[in-house]
Scaffold this motif. Structure first.
Motif, PDB file in Angstrom:
ATOM      1  N   ALA A   1       0.887  -1.244   0.080  1.00 23.91           N
ATOM      2  CA  ALA A   1       0.043  -0.039   0.034  1.00 23.91           C
ATOM      3  C   ALA A   1       0.892   1.214  -0.113  1.00 23.91           C
ATOM      4  O   ALA A   1       0.414   2.266  -0.721  1.00 23.91           O
ATOM      5  CB  ALA A   1      -0.994  -0.013   1.331  1.00 23.91           C
ATOM      6  N   GLU A   2       2.098   1.197   0.875  1.00 18.24           N
ATOM      7  CA  GLU A   2       2.912   2.489   0.945  1.00 18.24           C
ATOM      8  C   GLU A   2       3.609   2.624  -0.513  1.00 18.24           C
ATOM      9  O   GLU A   2       3.696   3.955  -1.107  1.00 18.24           O
ATOM     10  CB  GLU A   2       3.779   2.151   1.895  1.00 18.24           C
ATOM     11  CG  GLU A   2       3.142   2.409   3.178  1.00 18.24           C
ATOM     12  CD  GLU A   2       4.117   2.247   4.408  1.00 18.24           C
ATOM     13  OE1 GLU A   2       3.773   2.809   5.581  1.00 18.24           O
ATOM     14  OE2 GLU A   2       5.322   1.557   4.091  1.00 18.24           O
ATOM     15  N   LYS A   3       3.918   1.548  -1.066  1.00 15.58           N
ATOM     16  CA  LYS A   3       4.524   1.853  -2.513  1.00 15.58           C
ATOM     17  C   LYS A   3       3.773   1.991  -3.441  1.00 15.58           C
ATOM     18  O   LYS A   3       3.884   3.018  -4.349  1.00 15.58           O
ATOM     19  CB  LYS A   3       5.291   0.191  -2.966  1.00 15.58           C
ATOM     20  CG  LYS A   3       6.515  -0.138  -2.031  1.00 15.58           C
ATOM     21  CD  LYS A   3       7.002  -1.537  -2.578  1.00 15.58           C
ATOM     22  CE  LYS A   3       8.318  -1.852  -1.953  1.00 15.58           C
ATOM     23  NZ  LYS A   3       8.555  -3.094  -2.308  1.00 15.58           N
ATOM     24  N   ALA A   4       2.546   1.671  -3.808  1.00 11.75           N
ATOM     25  CA  ALA A   4       1.517   1.888  -4.378  1.00 11.75           C
ATOM     26  C   ALA A   4       1.059   3.587  -4.261  1.00 11.75           C
ATOM     27  O   ALA A   4       0.941   4.219  -5.288  1.00 11.75           O
ATOM     28  CB  ALA A   4       0.180   1.132  -4.549  1.00 11.75           C
ATOM     29  N   ALA A   5       0.867   3.861  -3.062  1.00 10.26           N
ATOM     30  CA  ALA A   5       0.693   5.340  -2.659  1.00 10.26           C
ATOM     31  C   ALA A   5       1.733   6.428  -3.188  1.00 10.26           C
ATOM     32  O   ALA A   5       1.633   7.544  -3.730  1.00 10.26           O
ATOM     33  CB  ALA A   5       0.609   5.621  -1.226  1.00 10.26           C
ATOM     34  N   ARG A   6       3.060   5.815  -3.082  1.00 10.43           N
ATOM     35  CA  ARG A   6       4.152   6.544  -3.667  1.00 10.43           C
ATOM     36  C   ARG A   6       4.111   6.899  -5.132  1.00 10.43           C
ATOM     37  O   ARG A   6       4.189   7.866  -5.665  1.00 10.43           O
ATOM     38  CB  ARG A   6       5.594   5.949  -3.094  1.00 10.43           C
ATOM     39  CG  ARG A   6       5.874   6.316  -1.737  1.00 10.43           C
ATOM     40  CD  ARG A   6       7.355   6.100  -1.451  1.00 10.43           C
ATOM     41  NE  ARG A   6       7.824   4.588  -1.763  1.00 10.43           N
ATOM     42  CZ  ARG A   6       7.638   3.623  -0.747  1.00 10.43           C
ATOM     43  NH1 ARG A   6       7.266   3.915   0.404  1.00 10.43           N
ATOM     44  NH2 ARG A   6       7.965   2.692  -1.225  1.00 10.43           N
ATOM     45  N   PHE A   7       3.916   5.826  -5.689  1.00 15.84           N
ATOM     46  CA  PHE A   7       3.656   5.559  -7.211  1.00 15.84           C
ATOM     47  C   PHE A   7       2.490   6.612  -7.860  1.00 15.84           C
ATOM     48  O   PHE A   7       2.681   7.316  -8.572  1.00 15.84           O
ATOM     49  CB  PHE A   7       3.490   4.113  -7.698  1.00 15.84           C
ATOM     50  CG  PHE A   7       3.286   4.059  -9.154  1.00 15.84           C
ATOM     51  CD1 PHE A   7       4.369   4.050  -9.922  1.00 15.84           C
ATOM     52  CD2 PHE A   7       2.135   3.797  -9.756  1.00 15.84           C
ATOM     53  CE1 PHE A   7       4.040   3.722 -11.404  1.00 15.84           C
ATOM     54  CE2 PHE A   7       1.927   3.652 -11.211  1.00 15.84           C
ATOM     55  CZ  PHE A   7       3.014   3.874 -11.957  1.00 15.84           C
ATOM     56  N   ALA A   8       1.280   6.444  -7.058  1.00 11.04           N
ATOM     57  CA  ALA A   8       0.334   7.137  -7.416  1.00 11.04           C
ATOM     58  C   ALA A   8       0.432   8.676  -7.192  1.00 11.04           C
ATOM     59  O   ALA A   8       0.033   9.254  -8.215  1.00 11.04           O
ATOM     60  CB  ALA A   8      -1.125   6.689  -6.606  1.00 11.04           C
ATOM     61  N   ALA A   9       0.956   8.891  -6.155  1.00 12.54           N
ATOM     62  CA  ALA A   9       1.403  10.502  -5.921  1.00 12.54           C
ATOM     63  C   ALA A   9       2.520  10.893  -7.096  1.00 12.54           C
ATOM     64  O   ALA A   9       2.526  12.124  -7.316  1.00 12.54           O
ATOM     65  CB  ALA A   9       1.863  10.509  -4.375  1.00 12.54           C
ATOM     66  N   GLU A  10       3.473  10.302  -6.790  1.00  9.44           N
ATOM     67  CA  GLU A  10       4.571  10.808  -7.738  1.00  9.44           C
ATOM     68  C   GLU A  10       4.083  10.743  -9.259  1.00  9.44           C
ATOM     69  O   GLU A  10       4.661  11.676 -10.102  1.00  9.44           O
ATOM     70  CB  GLU A  10       5.827   9.782  -7.542  1.00  9.44           C
ATOM     71  CG  GLU A  10       6.328  10.154  -6.094  1.00  9.44           C
ATOM     72  CD  GLU A  10       7.407   9.216  -5.994  1.00  9.44           C
ATOM     73  OE1 GLU A  10       7.643   8.309  -6.716  1.00  9.44           O
ATOM     74  OE2 GLU A  10       8.117   9.054  -4.741  1.00  9.44           O
ATOM     75  N   SER A  11       3.176   9.830  -9.785  1.00 11.45           N
ATOM     76  CA  SER A  11       2.987   9.858 -11.015  1.00 11.45           C
ATOM     77  C   SER A  11       1.805  10.739 -11.445  1.00 11.45           C
ATOM     78  O   SER A  11       1.489  11.062 -12.765  1.00 11.45           O
ATOM     79  CB  SER A  11       2.339   8.458 -11.571  1.00 11.45           C
ATOM     80  OG  SER A  11       3.406   7.286 -11.202  1.00 11.45           O
ATOM     81  N   GLY A  12       1.289  11.332 -10.685  1.00  9.22           N
ATOM     82  CA  GLY A  12      -0.034  12.288 -10.625  1.00  9.22           C
ATOM     83  C   GLY A  12      -1.296  11.639 -10.706  1.00  9.22           C
ATOM     84  O   GLY A  12      -2.249  12.331 -11.017  1.00  9.22           O
ATOM     85  N   PHE A  13      -1.613  10.491 -10.179  1.00 11.65           N
ATOM     86  CA  PHE A  13      -3.091   9.785 -10.152  1.00 11.65           C
ATOM     87  C   PHE A  13      -3.696  10.570  -8.910  1.00 11.65           C
ATOM     88  O   PHE A  13      -2.955  11.195  -8.037  1.00 11.65           O
ATOM     89  CB  PHE A  13      -2.774   8.466  -9.724  1.00 11.65           C
ATOM     90  CG  PHE A  13      -2.492   7.626 -11.004  1.00 11.65           C
ATOM     91  CD1 PHE A  13      -3.692   7.572 -11.993  1.00 11.65           C
ATOM     92  CD2 PHE A  13      -1.460   7.305 -11.183  1.00 11.65           C
ATOM     93  CE1 PHE A  13      -3.105   6.564 -13.154  1.00 11.65           C
ATOM     94  CE2 PHE A  13      -0.943   6.402 -12.358  1.00 11.65           C
ATOM     95  CZ  PHE A  13      -1.832   6.148 -13.187  1.00 11.65           C
ATOM     96  N   GLY A  14      -5.073  10.721  -9.108  1.00 10.53           N
ATOM     97  CA  GLY A  14      -5.619  11.609  -8.143  1.00 10.53           C
ATOM     98  C   GLY A  14      -6.192  10.712  -6.922  1.00 10.53           C
ATOM     99  O   GLY A  14      -6.683  11.327  -5.918  1.00 10.53           O
TER     100      GLY A  14
END
Length: 341
Positions: free
Chosen positions: A21-34
């Motif tokens: 979950a933490e890795k996915a959150a970093r990916f989402a935030a850094e990629s620009g997903f909402g």
């Protein structure tokens, strides 16, 4: 339903473990997903959502997190109300509580919990959660009494008080018309199953949501959250492995009686029968060959990242308020990140 022509793009992950979950959150935030949606398979999505919210904030870009979905009937309204309240605090108001019923075998045999007609039970479940939150918000006496759930005790030591961010919206998952009408009646959002086509949404889901809203005390339009299968790759070779995985997933859902209505709408009844028979024989890999190109195109959006973005807009603009990218694990992270726009 909302007439918006734009939609919010989020990403989902099946790995709701603390680390995942933490890795996915970093990916989402850094990629620009909402936002990030976590489903309940091997890990508790509430814990994952709380950790994801904090991790995205540390990455410098807070995002919405949601359980899409958590299994309602594996729990009771009090435990869900408490968990959702805590995640809302951790996410500082950027949380959506997505719930689903699961199927009878899992509720009774995996969770050892009671089962009954899911739509009436879910109506009561949502009403109980909201009654608990209202007690915490206003201090009024808790007195929810239903056929399935009774909550009539809230001592001060167990009352967390009002949530400074308010309480999260409640999303419900559904496929059949009865549960979808209930979503329109009692929920803030509708989580459309991945095994759903635009035609099924337009001909079955949206009318059912509208009928439910006619009986609802909620005034705001129902948010529609779509979770389409996505095959995104810069070339055919990059898409090939993803396509195989998506065909396998479509075949699995197509073999399941609970989703037969989608197959019937498209005239795929005979294929559904063959898939179901294959599943009973344990021929999981062979089932994927039954998914022809027309069926793949109905359930999945494929192409280069730019093509996928355009095709998602063609399919869901004016229909969905949120589109959650549902990509296979074999997808190149760079190609998935490009879908954020």
């Amino acid at each position: 339903m909302s007439e918006t022509t734009r939609f919010h793009i989020e990403i989902g992950t099946r790995n709701a473990s603390p680390d995942g979950a933490e890795k996915a959150a970093r990916f989402a935030a850094e990629s620009g997903f909402g936002g990030l949606q976590l489903t309940e398979t091997q890990h508790d999505p509430f814990i994952g959502c709380a950790l994801a919210a904090r991790e995205a904030a540390r990455a410098g870009r807070p995002i919405r997190v949601s359980t899409a979905i958590a299994v309602a009937f594996a729990r009771n309204p009090m435990t869900v109300a408490m968990a959702a309240n805590d995640v809302q605090l951790a996410a500082e108001g950027r949380f959506a509580l997505g719930l689903g019923s699961q199927v009878q075998a899992h509720i009774e045999k995996r969770f050892s919990m009671p089962w009954s007609a899911p739509a009436p039970r879910m109506r009561e479940f949502v009403g109980a959660v909201r009654a608990i939150w209202r007690t915490w918000e206003t201090g009024e006496r808790l007195n929810f009494r239903g056929e399935h759930y009774t909550h009539a005790l809230m001592s001060p030591v167990f009352d967390p008080g009002p949530n400074p961010h308010g309480y999260p919206p409640i999303w419900l998952a559904g496929v059949g018309a009865a549960m979808t009408r209930l979503v329109g009646e009692v929920a803030d959002g509708f989580v459309a199953h991945a095994f759903t086509t635009r035609e099924y949404l337009m001909e079955v889901s949206v009318p059912a949501l509208a009928k439910g809203r006619e009986r609802s005390e909620l005034a705001a339009p129902v948010e529609l959250i779509a979770l389409p299968f996505v095959i995104a790759g810069r070339d055919a070779a990059a898409r090939a492995a993803q396509e195989a995985a998506v065909r396998q997933q479509i075949a699995f859902y197509g073999s399941t009686p609970a989703y037969r209505g989608v197959m019937e709408l498209h005239g795929w009844t005979e294929t559904a029968d063959r898939m179901h028979d294959a599943s009973r024989r344990g021929e999981w890999r062979e089932m994927a060959a039954l998914v022809d190109d027309d069926m793949l195109d109905a359930f999945a959006v494929a192409g280069t990242p730019a093509e996928v973005r355009d095709r998602l807009a063609d399919r869901f603009a004016g229909l969905a308020s949120t589109v959650c990218i549902n990509a296979p694990e074999t997808a190149d992270p760079a190609d998935v990140a490009a879908l954020a726009g």
